[in-house]
Write a protein that holds these residues in place. Structure first.
Motif, mmCIF file in Angstrom:
data_model
loop_
_atom_site.group_PDB
_atom_site.id
_atom_site.type_symbol
_atom_site.label_atom_id
_atom_site.label_comp_id
_atom_site.label_asym_id
_atom_site.label_seq_id
_atom_site.Cartn_x
_atom_site.Cartn_y
_atom_site.Cartn_z
ATOM 1 N N CYS A 1 11.318 27.860 63.371
ATOM 2 C CA CYS A 1 11.541 27.137 62.117
ATOM 3 C C CYS A 1 10.425 26.137 61.819
ATOM 4 C CB CYS A 1 12.869 26.384 62.171
ATOM 5 S SG CYS A 1 14.308 27.428 62.482
ATOM 6 N N ILE A 2 9.386 26.069 62.643
ATOM 7 C CA ILE A 2 8.374 25.032 62.515
ATOM 8 C C ILE A 2 7.649 25.079 61.168
ATOM 9 C CG2 ILE A 2 6.562 26.379 63.647
ATOM 10 C CD1 ILE A 2 7.112 22.555 63.917
ATOM 11 N N GLY A 3 7.470 26.281 60.612
ATOM 12 C CA GLY A 3 6.790 26.389 59.319
ATOM 13 C C GLY A 3 7.515 25.626 58.227
ATOM 14 N N LEU A 4 8.838 25.746 58.185
ATOM 15 C CA LEU A 4 9.621 25.011 57.193
ATOM 16 C C LEU A 4 9.745 23.542 57.568
ATOM 17 C CD1 LEU A 4 12.474 27.539 56.339
ATOM 18 C CD2 LEU A 4 10.484 26.921 54.966
ATOM 19 N N GLY A 5 9.781 23.263 58.881
ATOM 20 C CA GLY A 5 9.801 21.865 59.316
ATOM 21 C C GLY A 5 8.574 21.125 58.827
ATOM 22 N N ASP A 6 7.410 21.795 58.862
ATOM 23 C CA ASP A 6 6.174 21.184 58.380
ATOM 24 C C ASP A 6 6.218 20.948 56.870
ATOM 25 O OD1 ASP A 6 5.063 21.123 60.897
ATOM 26 O OD2 ASP A 6 3.869 22.937 60.635
ATOM 27 N N VAL A 7 6.767 21.899 56.120
ATOM 28 C CA VAL A 7 6.867 21.742 54.665
ATOM 29 C C VAL A 7 7.761 20.560 54.318
ATOM 30 C CG1 VAL A 7 7.658 22.805 52.513
ATOM 31 C CG2 VAL A 7 6.441 24.183 54.208
ATOM 32 N N ILE A 8 8.894 20.460 54.999
ATOM 33 C CA ILE A 8 9.863 19.412 54.689
ATOM 34 C C ILE A 8 9.356 18.040 55.119
ATOM 35 C CG2 ILE A 8 12.168 18.541 55.257
ATOM 36 C CD1 ILE A 8 13.067 21.486 55.458
ATOM 37 N N ALA A 9 8.797 17.955 56.321
ATOM 38 C CA ALA A 9 8.401 16.642 56.850
ATOM 39 C C ALA A 9 7.115 16.119 56.240
ATOM 40 C CB ALA A 9 8.253 16.728 58.368
ATOM 41 N N GLY A 10 6.143 17.000 55.984
ATOM 42 C CA GLY A 10 4.857 16.530 55.489
ATOM 43 C C GLY A 10 4.467 17.119 54.155
ATOM 44 N N GLY A 11 4.587 18.440 54.064
ATOM 45 C CA GLY A 11 4.307 19.108 52.807
ATOM 46 C C GLY A 11 2.864 19.449 52.569
ATOM 47 N N TYR A 12 2.026 19.452 53.626
ATOM 48 C CA TYR A 12 0.604 19.751 53.442
ATOM 49 C C TYR A 12 0.047 20.391 54.713
ATOM 50 C CZ TYR A 12 -0.182 15.686 56.401
ATOM 51 O OH TYR A 12 -0.177 14.806 57.468
ATOM 52 N N GLN B 1 18.297 18.564 49.660
ATOM 53 C CA GLN B 1 16.904 18.606 49.201
ATOM 54 C C GLN B 1 16.565 19.986 48.654
ATOM 55 O OE1 GLN B 1 15.664 17.317 53.290
ATOM 56 N NE2 GLN B 1 14.085 16.214 52.165
ATOM 57 N N VAL B 2 15.783 20.010 47.587
ATOM 58 C CA VAL B 2 15.259 21.275 47.056
ATOM 59 C C VAL B 2 13.739 21.212 47.093
ATOM 60 C CG1 VAL B 2 17.229 21.912 45.643
ATOM 61 C CG2 VAL B 2 15.516 20.352 44.707
ATOM 62 N N PHE B 3 13.116 22.350 47.423
ATOM 63 C CA PHE B 3 11.665 22.417 47.591
ATOM 64 C C PHE B 3 11.092 23.627 46.866
ATOM 65 C CE2 PHE B 3 13.198 20.167 51.287
ATOM 66 C CZ PHE B 3 12.269 19.153 51.477
ATOM 67 N N THR B 4 9.930 23.457 46.266
ATOM 68 C CA THR B 4 9.098 24.566 45.819
ATOM 69 C C THR B 4 7.696 24.288 46.325
ATOM 70 O OG1 THR B 4 10.399 25.124 43.854
ATOM 71 C CG2 THR B 4 8.075 25.763 43.846
ATOM 72 N N LEU B 5 7.112 25.253 47.031
ATOM 73 C CA LEU B 5 5.761 25.137 47.576
ATOM 74 C C LEU B 5 4.888 26.187 46.904
ATOM 75 C CD1 LEU B 5 3.831 23.880 49.721
ATOM 76 C CD2 LEU B 5 4.590 25.699 51.281
ATOM 77 N N VAL B 6 3.785 25.741 46.306
ATOM 78 C CA VAL B 6 2.911 26.614 45.530
ATOM 79 C C VAL B 6 1.507 26.580 46.120
ATOM 80 C CG1 VAL B 6 1.936 27.067 43.228
ATOM 81 C CG2 VAL B 6 4.239 26.075 43.443
#
Length: 238
Positions: free
Chosen positions: A79-90, A187-192
């Protein structure tokens, strides 16, 4: 603004806006990175955000500030890929970073961030790829809370709108034990990804576990995504 990353003013999205953020020949051929100054100038302004129904402020956090936080430890590791998006986002090798803090004007209970980062095109692609793979394999994970204790986060994919060169969207539903009782975060997220630039949009809200009213999951206005992605792509073409 909360330190953790809507019911937004939902304005109708012009179909042309959505089409304009789809992968285009010029975007695919121009993956160029943006400098720190270019990335900062690519953020939506306070006036542009207000027209979309949001209060906002440009955040002056730097990559050096964010590096001190370190990487969030998640279990299981898939799950680390999503953990990185949620915690940092970059992406972790980003060379430029800019952020906007925002909230729907009609409520202070919902807030979020627009996070822009510039990396190599490989780094940006890898960041999206890891997040996508995690979303396929992972429906929940646990990680340490900043104040101690453990947070459990459940993940739900979607919606499946397409933005930029590629994108993913998902919802994260977290629970943990706070000092004054159990808490629930939505929380809702969109990553582009647009070439070598990634843009993360999120909104979140909190409820005590005993909250008696209706719980609302935030929604990100599609017009916000369209306008921000268009502005980044315009900078990349210049």
């Amino acid at each position: 603004m909360s330190a953790v990353g809507g019911c937004s003013a939902q304005s109708a999205t012009n179909p042309a806006d959505r089409r304009s953020t789809a992968p285009s020949a010029s975007a695919a051929e121009d993956p160029r990175m943006l400098s720190q100054a270019e990335l900062e100038a690519s953020r939506l302004t306070e006036k542009e955000m207000a027209a979309l129904g949001y209060s906002s402020i440009w955040d002056d956090s730097s990559l050096k500030d964010l590096a001190r936080r370190g990487r969030t430890a998640v279990e299981p590791m898939e799950c680390i890929g999503l953990g990185d998006v949620i915690a940092g986002g970059y992406p972790h090798a980003s060379s430029a970073y800019a952020q906007v803090n925002y909230s729907p004007r009609e409520t202070a209970m919902i807030s979020g961030y627009v996070v822009l980062a510039s990396d190599s095109q490989f780094g940006a692609r890898d960041f999206l790829s890891m997040a996508k793979n995690s979303l396929k394999k992972c429906d929940r994970y646990t990680h340490p809370g900043r104040g101690g204790g453990e947070i459990t986060t459940r993940l739900e994919p979607g919606p499946s709108d397409n933005w930029g060169d590629e994108s993913i969207s998902f919802t994260a539903l977290s629970t943990w034990q706070a000092e004054d009782g159990p808490m629930d975060r939505r929380q809702v997220f969109t990553l582009v990804r647009s070439g070598a630039v990634t843009i993360r949009f999120d909104l979140e809200t909190f409820y005590p576990a005993q909250y008696p009213g209706k719980r609302v999951t935030p929604k990100i206005n599609p017009a916000l995504i369209a306008q921000q992605v268009n502005k980044v792509q315009a900078a990349q073409r210049n």
